[in-house]
Every structure is written in structure tokens, then in C-alpha cells.
Design a protein around this motif. Sequence first.
Motif, PDB file in Angstrom:
ATOM      1  N   VAL A   6       0.815  -1.203   0.000  1.00 15.48           N
ATOM      2  CA  VAL A   6       0.000   0.000   0.000  1.00 15.48           C
ATOM      3  C   VAL A   6       0.857   1.264   0.000  1.00 15.48           C
ATOM      4  N   ASP A   7       2.169   1.145   0.170  1.00 18.83           N
ATOM      5  CA  ASP A   7       3.061   2.293   0.122  1.00 18.83           C
ATOM      6  C   ASP A   7       3.178   2.743  -1.334  1.00 18.83           C
ATOM      7  N   MET A   8       2.454   3.820  -1.667  1.00 14.22           N
ATOM      8  CA  MET A   8       2.344   4.236  -3.061  1.00 14.22           C
ATOM      9  C   MET A   8       3.271   5.408  -3.365  1.00 14.22           C
ATOM     10  N   VAL A   9       4.513   5.308  -2.931  1.00 13.32           N
ATOM     11  CA  VAL A   9       5.443   6.424  -3.036  1.00 13.32           C
ATOM     12  C   VAL A   9       5.713   6.807  -4.486  1.00 13.32           C
ATOM     13  N   PHE A  10       5.610   5.863  -5.424  1.00 15.89           N
ATOM     14  CA  PHE A  10       5.912   6.151  -6.823  1.00 15.89           C
ATOM     15  C   PHE A  10       4.658   6.329  -7.677  1.00 15.89           C
ATOM     16  N   ASN A 170      17.416  10.087   6.949  1.00 13.52           N
ATOM     17  CA  ASN A 170      16.239   9.931   7.804  1.00 13.52           C
ATOM     18  C   ASN A 170      14.984   9.575   7.020  1.00 13.52           C
ATOM     19  N   TYR A 171      15.069   9.635   5.700  1.00 13.28           N
ATOM     20  CA  TYR A 171      13.872   9.427   4.872  1.00 13.28           C
ATOM     21  C   TYR A 171      13.929   8.148   4.046  1.00 13.28           C
ATOM     22  N   PHE A 172      15.074   7.479   4.038  1.00 13.60           N
ATOM     23  CA  PHE A 172      15.144   6.187   3.365  1.00 13.60           C
ATOM     24  C   PHE A 172      14.492   5.130   4.257  1.00 13.60           C
ATOM     25  N   PRO A 173      13.658   4.252   3.698  1.00 14.67           N
ATOM     26  CA  PRO A 173      13.060   3.192   4.513  1.00 14.67           C
ATOM     27  C   PRO A 173      14.113   2.187   4.955  1.00 14.67           C
ATOM     28  N   GLU A 174      13.795   1.431   6.000  1.00 18.69           N
ATOM     29  CA  GLU A 174      14.739   0.441   6.518  1.00 18.69           C
ATOM     30  C   GLU A 174      15.147  -0.560   5.436  1.00 18.69           C
ATOM     31  N   GLU A 175      14.187  -0.891   4.558  1.00 18.65           N
ATOM     32  CA  GLU A 175      14.449  -1.888   3.530  1.00 18.65           C
ATOM     33  C   GLU A 175      15.500  -1.429   2.520  1.00 18.65           C
ATOM     34  N   HIS A 176      15.767  -0.141   2.487  1.00 17.42           N
ATOM     35  CA  HIS A 176      16.736   0.397   1.535  1.00 17.42           C
ATOM     36  C   HIS A 176      18.137  -0.157   1.784  1.00 17.42           C
ATOM     37  N   LYS A 177      18.384  -0.663   2.983  1.00 16.91           N
ATOM     38  CA  LYS A 177      19.701  -1.213   3.317  1.00 16.91           C
ATOM     39  C   LYS A 177      20.072  -2.356   2.384  1.00 16.91           C
ATOM     40  N   ILE A 218      17.962  12.379  -8.724  1.00 20.25           N
ATOM     41  CA  ILE A 218      17.773  12.334  -7.279  1.00 20.25           C
ATOM     42  C   ILE A 218      16.354  12.763  -6.886  1.00 20.25           C
ATOM     43  N   SER A 219      15.699  13.520  -7.760  1.00 23.56           N
ATOM     44  CA  SER A 219      14.305  13.894  -7.500  1.00 23.56           C
ATOM     45  C   SER A 219      13.370  12.698  -7.599  1.00 23.56           C
ATOM     46  N   SER A 220      13.852  11.595  -8.210  1.00 21.43           N
ATOM     47  CA  SER A 220      13.036  10.383  -8.317  1.00 21.43           C
ATOM     48  C   SER A 220      13.287   9.412  -7.173  1.00 21.43           C
ATOM     49  N   TRP A 221      14.196   9.746  -6.258  1.00 22.27           N
ATOM     50  CA  TRP A 221      14.477   8.875  -5.122  1.00 22.27           C
ATOM     51  C   TRP A 221      13.272   8.819  -4.181  1.00 22.27           C
ATOM     52  N   SER A 222      13.001   7.663  -3.617  1.00 23.02           N
ATOM     53  CA  SER A 222      11.900   7.537  -2.660  1.00 23.02           C
ATOM     54  C   SER A 222      12.122   8.427  -1.441  1.00 23.02           C
ATOM     55  N   ALA A 223      13.376   8.561  -1.009  1.00 17.81           N
ATOM     56  CA  ALA A 223      13.672   9.388   0.169  1.00 17.81           C
ATOM     57  C   ALA A 223      13.364  10.855  -0.103  1.00 17.81           C
ATOM     58  N   PHE A 224      13.646  11.324  -1.313  1.00 18.80           N
ATOM     59  CA  PHE A 224      13.314  12.707  -1.652  1.00 18.80           C
ATOM     60  C   PHE A 224      11.804  12.910  -1.640  1.00 18.80           C
ATOM     61  N   LYS A 226       9.657  11.265   0.142  1.00 20.24           N
ATOM     62  CA  LYS A 226       9.238  11.278   1.547  1.00 20.24           C
ATOM     63  C   LYS A 226       9.553  12.627   2.194  1.00 20.24           C
ATOM     64  N   LEU A 227      10.725  13.173   1.892  1.00 17.22           N
ATOM     65  CA  LEU A 227      11.082  14.496   2.409  1.00 17.22           C
ATOM     66  C   LEU A 227      10.047  15.528   1.985  1.00 17.22           C
ATOM     67  N   ARG A 228       9.699  15.516   0.718  1.00 17.84           N
ATOM     68  CA  ARG A 228       8.716  16.472   0.205  1.00 17.84           C
ATOM     69  C   ARG A 228       7.360  16.287   0.873  1.00 17.84           C
ATOM     70  N   ASP A 229       6.943  15.014   1.011  1.00 15.55           N
ATOM     71  CA  ASP A 229       5.623  14.756   1.585  1.00 15.55           C
ATOM     72  C   ASP A 229       5.540  15.129   3.058  1.00 15.55           C
ATOM     73  N   ILE A 230       6.634  14.906   3.791  1.00 16.47           N
ATOM     74  CA  ILE A 230       6.632  15.153   5.234  1.00 16.47           C
ATOM     75  C   ILE A 230       6.953  16.607   5.569  1.00 16.47           C
ATOM     76  N   GLU A 231       7.981  17.152   4.921  1.00 14.47           N
ATOM     77  CA  GLU A 231       8.471  18.481   5.270  1.00 14.47           C
ATOM     78  C   GLU A 231       7.891  19.597   4.395  1.00 14.47           C
ATOM     79  N   GLY A 232       7.367  19.232   3.225  1.00 12.97           N
ATOM     80  CA  GLY A 232       6.748  20.234   2.368  1.00 12.97           C
ATOM     81  C   GLY A 232       7.619  20.629   1.181  1.00 12.97           C
ATOM     82  N   GLU A 233       7.029  21.370   0.265  1.00 15.18           N
ATOM     83  CA  GLU A 233       7.693  21.758  -0.972  1.00 15.18           C
ATOM     84  C   GLU A 233       8.907  22.654  -0.731  1.00 15.18           C
TER      85      GLU A 233
END
Length: 251
Positions: A6-10, A170-177, A218-224, A226-233
Motif C-alpha cells: 500500500v506504500d504508493m510512493v511512486f 532519515n527518509y530512506f526506509p529500513e528496507e533500503h539497506k 535524485i528527484s526520483s528517489w523515494s527518500a526525496f 518522503k522528504l517532500r511529503d513530510i516536510e513540504g515543498e
Amino acid sequence: MMAQPVDMVFDDQEIVKLYREYRPTPPENLISTVVDFVKEKSVEPLQLCVDVGCGSGQNTNMYTNYFQQVIGVDVSQEQVQLATKNCTHHNVIFKEGIAERLPVEDESAELVTSSVAIHWFNLDKFYKEVTRVLKPGGVLACYSYLGCTPIYAGKSYASTILEIGGMLNNYFPEEHKHLWTEYGTLPAFSPEEQMFSARDEKFTVETDSTLDDFLGYISSWSAFIKLRDIEGEAAASRFISESKQKGCNTW
């Protein structure tokens, strides 16, 4: 347990376009290596390849010359629509679906692939689905990349990429490891598992790119995202500006 489907980040339309434009396509010699391995275990002609987490279809389309049919499956409706729109191959179908419940018949595929996606799946359920879908002797092939390494005037600037990526830790998911270990930390699917490392430089993708191309990547990274969604534009814009400045100061 892995990240839930259900994580629809992309699934964002803008991100889908960035993903298609800036994410690399797997190298041909990687695809041929996978296909050669499949041919050792299956009777030709090869009938079906299923690409799971297909995104906008870069990996899916690489198998069209080797299989009678290729099916790309992705949880994102936006990704599936774009992949279908841009596909020019007659033997490819893109379907909306999840890795843990594939829209594919039992024992129908010689190959299931996943490019830069398996770390998002629930592995227990995905492996069961792969077992269901594969023909006897079928192969699961999963791969990713270590990231891009800018080379300017003959000098590598990999450290710059690591520094920029570190700003998003801080925005990469744990699974990114799992990406940093080239999927070496994933549970084995089969006792016959074989692993190839990108560090031996056998499988590489080279392209002439600009600084703007790098920023698009880098704008297509999941962490970016998440940063945008959490912290804003505003925070997202600051990150891109800082990344651009690091690039300007480096190359």
C-alpha cells in the motif's frame, strides 16, 4: 516483513515522469546473462517473463526479444498507464497488481524478474507467489544498481553522491539497506542462488548527462519524495538547491 504494497510512493504523476526519464535501463549484458541462465533450465522457445514492480517499463521491455510474451506488473496505476502508453512492442502487457498476489496463472512463466523493486515487497508472500507462477525449473532474477557515479574530466565524484544521499538518511526506509548490499542480505529464494556484483564493473550503464539530469535523478528517489511529503515543498526545494550547489562546487 518488508514494506507493504500500500506504500504508493511512486504513484504520483510527476514522479512517474521523472522515474521514466531519469532512472537507468539495465545493461543488455545483464539481461542476456539472466536469459542464458534461464535457457539452461527451460525448453525453448521461452514463453513468458513476468516483471514485478515494473514501474514505467524500462526493465520489462528488455525481455521482448527473448520471450513470446512479457507481462509487467506494478501496484501504481500511473506507472502502468505510462508504461502502456510508451510501449512499442506487440508482445508486452502491463497490468496493475501487487507482488504478493500476481495476476498471472499457475506454472506459466520461465522467468520472474524484479529490477530495483524487491526491497519493497513482503518477501514471504512474494516468494510464495513466485513459486506458484514459475514453471518447474523456472528462475527468479532480482537486481538493482549501486547508484550513479558522476565522472567529470576523468575524475570520479562518487563521494559527492554519498554526501547528498546522506542528507536524506532519515527518509530512506529500513528496507533500503538491501540496496547497499546488492541484495546480498535478502533471504535466499532457492538453494541454487547465484549472485553477481556490480563492483566488478561487468554490468555498467554509461550515459552523457548534465547537472540537471543528475538533479532529475535524485528527484526520483523515494527518500526525496518522503522528504517532500513530510516536510513540504519548501524543504524539497532547499534540498535540490543544496544538491545543485554541491554539484557546482564539485564538477
